[in-house]
Write a protein that holds these residues in place. Structure first.
Motif, PDB file in Angstrom:
ATOM      1  N   PHE A  85       0.828  -1.210   0.000  1.00 55.85           N
ATOM      2  CA  PHE A  85       0.000   0.000   0.000  1.00 55.85           C
ATOM      3  C   PHE A  85       0.861   1.259   0.000  1.00 55.85           C
ATOM      4  N   ALA A  86       1.961   1.241   0.741  1.00 49.46           N
ATOM      5  CA  ALA A  86       2.848   2.412   0.771  1.00 49.46           C
ATOM      6  C   ALA A  86       3.445   2.679  -0.610  1.00 49.46           C
ATOM      7  N   GLU A  87       3.852   1.603  -1.309  1.00 51.69           N
ATOM      8  CA  GLU A  87       4.405   1.762  -2.658  1.00 51.69           C
ATOM      9  C   GLU A  87       3.353   2.291  -3.633  1.00 51.69           C
ATOM     10  N   LEU A  88       2.131   1.780  -3.518  1.00 51.51           N
ATOM     11  CA  LEU A  88       1.056   2.271  -4.372  1.00 51.51           C
ATOM     12  C   LEU A  88       0.765   3.743  -4.065  1.00 51.51           C
ATOM     13  N   ARG A  89       0.798   4.094  -2.803  1.00 51.57           N
ATOM     14  CA  ARG A  89       0.539   5.472  -2.370  1.00 51.57           C
ATOM     15  C   ARG A  89       1.553   6.439  -2.981  1.00 51.57           C
ATOM     16  N   LYS A  90       2.815   5.999  -3.079  1.00 51.47           N
ATOM     17  CA  LYS A  90       3.866   6.861  -3.642  1.00 51.47           C
ATOM     18  C   LYS A  90       3.609   7.175  -5.119  1.00 51.47           C
ATOM     19  N   LEU A  91       2.906   6.311  -5.815  1.00 46.19           N
ATOM     20  CA  LEU A  91       2.647   6.495  -7.248  1.00 46.19           C
ATOM     21  C   LEU A  91       1.451   7.398  -7.537  1.00 46.19           C
ATOM     22  N   LEU A  92       0.647   7.691  -6.522  1.00 46.46           N
ATOM     23  CA  LEU A  92      -0.570   8.461  -6.739  1.00 46.46           C
ATOM     24  C   LEU A  92      -0.358   9.942  -6.443  1.00 46.46           C
ATOM     25  N   PRO A  93      -0.824  10.812  -7.344  1.00 48.38           N
ATOM     26  CA  PRO A  93      -0.695  12.256  -7.104  1.00 48.38           C
ATOM     27  C   PRO A  93      -1.798  12.759  -6.164  1.00 48.38           C
ATOM     28  N   THR A  94      -1.403  13.432  -5.092  1.00 45.06           N
ATOM     29  CA  THR A  94      -2.360  14.062  -4.180  1.00 45.06           C
ATOM     30  C   THR A  94      -1.813  15.405  -3.730  1.00 45.06           C
ATOM     31  N   LEU A  95      -2.717  16.245  -3.256  1.00 41.82           N
ATOM     32  CA  LEU A  95      -2.310  17.522  -2.675  1.00 41.82           C
ATOM     33  C   LEU A  95      -2.794  17.563  -1.238  1.00 41.82           C
ATOM     34  N   PRO A  96      -1.987  17.725  -0.292  1.00 50.91           N
ATOM     35  CA  PRO A  96      -0.527  17.746  -0.313  1.00 50.91           C
ATOM     36  C   PRO A  96       0.029  16.338  -0.553  1.00 50.91           C
ATOM     37  N   PRO A  97       1.253  16.246  -1.066  1.00 53.03           N
ATOM     38  CA  PRO A  97       1.824  14.939  -1.415  1.00 53.03           C
ATOM     39  C   PRO A  97       2.018  13.994  -0.232  1.00 53.03           C
ATOM     40  N   ASP A  98       2.193  14.539   0.953  1.00 54.87           N
ATOM     41  CA  ASP A  98       2.437  13.682   2.118  1.00 54.87           C
ATOM     42  C   ASP A  98       1.163  13.434   2.934  1.00 54.87           C
ATOM     43  N   LYS A  99      -0.001  13.701   2.337  1.00 53.25           N
ATOM     44  CA  LYS A  99      -1.267  13.519   3.041  1.00 53.25           C
ATOM     45  C   LYS A  99      -1.472  12.047   3.375  1.00 53.25           C
ATOM     46  N   LYS A 100      -1.880  11.792   4.626  1.00 59.89           N
ATOM     47  CA  LYS A 100      -2.126  10.420   5.077  1.00 59.89           C
ATOM     48  C   LYS A 100      -3.467   9.957   4.523  1.00 59.89           C
ATOM     49  N   LEU A 101      -3.453   8.809   3.828  1.00 64.11           N
ATOM     50  CA  LEU A 101      -4.676   8.247   3.267  1.00 64.11           C
ATOM     51  C   LEU A 101      -4.931   6.863   3.849  1.00 64.11           C
ATOM     52  N   SER A 102      -6.199   6.543   4.005  1.00 66.06           N
ATOM     53  CA  SER A 102      -6.538   5.193   4.451  1.00 66.06           C
ATOM     54  C   SER A 102      -6.356   4.221   3.281  1.00 66.06           C
ATOM     55  N   LYS A 103      -6.398   2.938   3.580  1.00 68.33           N
ATOM     56  CA  LYS A 103      -6.219   1.934   2.524  1.00 68.33           C
ATOM     57  C   LYS A 103      -7.331   2.013   1.488  1.00 68.33           C
ATOM     58  N   ILE A 104      -8.555   2.212   1.944  1.00 69.66           N
ATOM     59  CA  ILE A 104      -9.660   2.306   0.988  1.00 69.66           C
ATOM     60  C   ILE A 104      -9.532   3.569   0.142  1.00 69.66           C
ATOM     61  N   GLU A 105      -9.058   4.661   0.733  1.00 66.87           N
ATOM     62  CA  GLU A 105      -8.847   5.892  -0.040  1.00 66.87           C
ATOM     63  C   GLU A 105      -7.745   5.699  -1.082  1.00 66.87           C
ATOM     64  N   ILE A 106      -6.701   4.968  -0.708  1.00 69.49           N
ATOM     65  CA  ILE A 106      -5.624   4.674  -1.666  1.00 69.49           C
ATOM     66  C   ILE A 106      -6.175   3.871  -2.840  1.00 69.49           C
ATOM     67  N   LEU A 107      -6.980   2.861  -2.551  1.00 70.89           N
ATOM     68  CA  LEU A 107      -7.543   2.030  -3.622  1.00 70.89           C
ATOM     69  C   LEU A 107      -8.468   2.840  -4.526  1.00 70.89           C
ATOM     70  N   ARG A 108      -9.316   3.656  -3.915  1.00 71.23           N
ATOM     71  CA  ARG A 108     -10.230   4.462  -4.725  1.00 71.23           C
ATOM     72  C   ARG A 108      -9.470   5.480  -5.575  1.00 71.23           C
ATOM     73  N   LEU A 109      -8.458   6.095  -4.999  1.00 72.95           N
ATOM     74  CA  LEU A 109      -7.655   7.059  -5.744  1.00 72.95           C
ATOM     75  C   LEU A 109      -6.904   6.371  -6.888  1.00 72.95           C
ATOM     76  N   ALA A 110      -6.419   5.148  -6.635  1.00 72.26           N
ATOM     77  CA  ALA A 110      -5.726   4.396  -7.689  1.00 72.26           C
ATOM     78  C   ALA A 110      -6.681   4.088  -8.839  1.00 72.26           C
ATOM     79  N   ILE A 111      -7.910   3.722  -8.519  1.00 71.69           N
ATOM     80  CA  ILE A 111      -8.901   3.439  -9.563  1.00 71.69           C
ATOM     81  C   ILE A 111      -9.152   4.690 -10.399  1.00 71.69           C
TER      82      ILE A 111
END
Length: 123
Positions: A85-111
């Motif tokens: 999940f951390a590796e996937l999180r690094k590939l996703l663009p967010t503002l701010p870049p260091d924003k903490k995301l939950s696992k479900i938020e990471i998956l939804r953002l990846a989709i």
């Protein structure tokens, strides 16, 4: 209870309707005793019976060594899951870049991000 091919249903002691004859059958097999001091014989009779596969599994899982090994395997599995999940999180663009995301938020953002990239390639 499963019947073996060579065992007829009438041979089973539990099918007898008379409780006294059932008790006599168990005593003749050496599985019960009126004397409470003979508890070892009762345990021995029970130990003579082969354990089912489920009972063997239950006893093996009850050991401290098994539980410790299982906990270690689970810890390693969860750690690998979190690293992915951390590796996937690094590939996703967010503002701010260091924003903490939950696992479900990471998956939804990846989709959403994959969908966006597909749209960019189609245009």
């Amino acid at each position: 209870m499963m019947l073996s091919p060579d065992q007829a249903e009438g041979d089973l002691s539990w099918t007898q309707s008379d409780p006294e004859s059932m008790l006599n059958g168990l005593k003749s097999a050496g599985c019960t005793s009126d004397d409470p001091a003979e508890g070892e014989d009762r345990a021995k009779c029970k130990a003579d019976q082969p354990l089912s596969r489920e009972e063997k599994r239950r006893r093996r899982r009850a050991t401290a060594k098994y539980r410790s090994a299982h906990a270690t395997r689970e810890r390693i599995r969860v750690e690998a899951f979190n690293v992915a999940f951390a590796e996937l999180r690094k590939l996703l663009p967010t503002l701010p870049p260091d924003k903490k995301l939950s696992k479900i938020e990471i998956l939804r953002l990846a989709i959403c991000y994959i969908s966006y990239l597909n749209h960019v390639l189609d245009v």
